[in-house]
Write a protein that holds these residues in place. Structure first.
Motif, short mmCIF file in Angstrom:
data_model
loop_
_atom_site.label_atom_id
_atom_site.label_comp_id
_atom_site.label_asym_id
_atom_site.label_seq_id
_atom_site.Cartn_x
_atom_site.Cartn_y
_atom_site.Cartn_z
N ARG A 1 -1.06 -7.36 2.96
CA ARG A 1 -0.83 -6.56 1.61
C ARG A 1 0.51 -5.75 1.79
NH1 ARG A 1 -2.77 -0.91 1.33
NH2 ARG A 1 -3.33 -0.29 3.44
N SER B 1 7.66 1.37 2.84
CA SER B 1 6.73 0.34 2.50
C SER B 1 6.47 -0.57 3.71
CB SER B 1 7.13 -0.76 1.29
OG SER B 1 8.44 -1.30 1.26
N SER C 1 -0.43 -8.11 -4.17
CA SER C 1 -1.71 -7.83 -3.92
C SER C 1 -2.80 -8.75 -4.54
CB SER C 1 -2.06 -6.15 -4.48
OG SER C 1 -1.88 -5.98 -5.80
N PHE D 1 -10.32 2.28 0.75
CA PHE D 1 -9.36 2.84 1.93
C PHE D 1 -10.04 3.76 2.76
CE2 PHE D 1 -6.95 1.99 -2.13
CZ PHE D 1 -6.01 1.09 -1.55
N SER E 1 -0.24 6.29 7.71
CA SER E 1 -0.78 5.23 6.50
C SER E 1 -2.03 5.28 6.12
CB SER E 1 -0.19 4.02 6.74
OG SER E 1 -0.69 3.55 7.95
N ARG F 1 0.49 1.58 -5.03
CA ARG F 1 -0.87 2.23 -4.87
C ARG F 1 -1.75 1.61 -6.07
NH1 ARG F 1 -0.35 7.17 -4.96
NH2 ARG F 1 -0.31 7.71 -2.41
N THR G 1 -2.19 -1.98 -6.06
CA THR G 1 -3.25 -2.59 -5.18
C THR G 1 -4.84 -2.06 -5.67
OG1 THR G 1 -1.61 -2.25 -3.41
CG2 THR G 1 -3.78 -2.14 -2.50
N ASP H 1 -5.27 -6.08 5.49
CA ASP H 1 -4.63 -5.07 5.62
C ASP H 1 -3.10 -5.07 6.03
OD1 ASP H 1 -4.68 -2.13 5.35
OD2 ASP H 1 -4.58 -1.80 7.44
N ARG I 1 1.61 -2.37 2.20
CA ARG I 1 1.00 -0.70 2.38
C ARG I 1 2.18 0.20 2.17
NH1 ARG I 1 1.23 -3.48 7.19
NH2 ARG I 1 1.61 -2.32 9.06
N TRP I 2 1.79 1.35 2.28
CA TRP I 2 2.77 2.28 2.20
C TRP I 2 2.40 3.47 3.06
CZ3 TRP I 2 -1.14 0.87 -1.43
CH2 TRP I 2 -1.96 1.70 -1.59
#
Length: 275
Positions: free
Chosen positions: A173, A231, A143, A203, A191, A250, A253, A170, A175-176
């Motif tokens: 990166r 992920s 990140s 977010f 997500s 998280r 990030t 977006d 993301r989860w």
């Protein structure tokens, strides 16, 4: 592609396979890494069998992984800070893509020296911006590269390019999300995307998206079930995450988003470097 029999895998996989899980998505788009992304996928799928990587797959993955000019120096930096000889040690790979407590052992001086060596001559007058992001707490997590190094944050302030820049940030990166359903090669995930209000990156509201986990049944991934945390990188699911890993991902990030917002890095490209 390898035979569909290769789809089954058990955790934990080796560091080279874990790296391939995360690095293959942008590589498949031609953004970074080796030109032969099919071989990269094949070696990763082969190496994922039973959680044990074959000698041939290991050699192939190691050779191809070193061609990721963006990620590889970060892996070397983390490994050196941990006293490890192997940049593809699983602990190093996990630290870079997801984040773990080992990143706290990488000193600001080490990060700054690495940035100086890599970017001073490339960025010229823009280099102080990179130095500021390190002084503000930037660490060698993916990140950091996405938000503080790549130029996309600087394009958010360009009204004509902001929407595209936000989409790239977006997707680029890690993301989860939480798995809702699994349908063959695809996974439906809930997500939280990035948002941009004209001044601040943050977010947005939760969304449902569909990502890939395999090609014709062939995968580098473990099997997924409803309720799993996963992920994602670009349009691919990369790995099943524990609750602790989700928190690390998280937190790192958010850490680098805060640096971007507090330092106003979106007022101009941090560095005009390729992804």
């Amino acid at each position: 592609m390898p035979d569909a029999a290769m789809v089954r895998t058990r955790t934990p996989v080796s560091g080279p396979v874990l790296f391939a899980r995360y690095a293959f998505p942008p590589n498949s788009h031609g953004y970074c890494g080796p030109a032969d992304h099919d071989s990269f996928f094949e070696h990763g799928a082969e190496g994922a069998q039973g959680g044990r990587v074959t000698a041939d797959a290991d050699r192939g993955l190691r050779s191809l992984s070193q061609q990721f000019a963006g990620a590889w120096p970060y892996l070397e930096l983390i490994a050196a800070s941990l006293g490890l000889d192997d940049p593809l040690d699983r602990r190093v790979v996990d630290a870079y893509w997801v984040g773990n407590s080992r990143l706290n052992r990488v000193t600001p001086r080490a990060v700054g020296n690495s940035m100086e060596e890599r970017f001073r001559t490339v960025t010229g007058s823009a280099f102080p911006t990179l130095a500021e992001s390190v002084n503000a707490g930037g660490v060698p997590h993916h990140s950091f590269a996405v938000f503080c190094i790549y130029p996309w944050t600087g394009l958010l302030s360009d009204g004509r390019k902001a929407e595209h820049a936000l989409k790239v940030l977006d997707q680029c990166r890690i993301r989860w999300g939480k798995v809702l359903t699994v349908h063959g090669d695809q996974v439906v995930v809930e997500s939280t995307p990035l948002s941009w209000d004209g001044r601040t990156l943050g977010f947005g509201e939760r969304i449902t998206e569909t990502v890939e986990r395999s090609v014709d049944g062939v995968s580098m991934m473990d099997d997924l079930e409803t309720g799993d945390w996963v992920s994602m990188h670009w349009e691919w699911a990369c790995d099943k995450l524990s609750d602790r890993q989700v928190r690390y991902l998280r937190d790192f990030t958010v850490r680098h988003l805060r640096i971007v917002n507090d330092g106003n890095l979106h007022k101009g490209p941090a560095a005009l470097l390729g992804t």
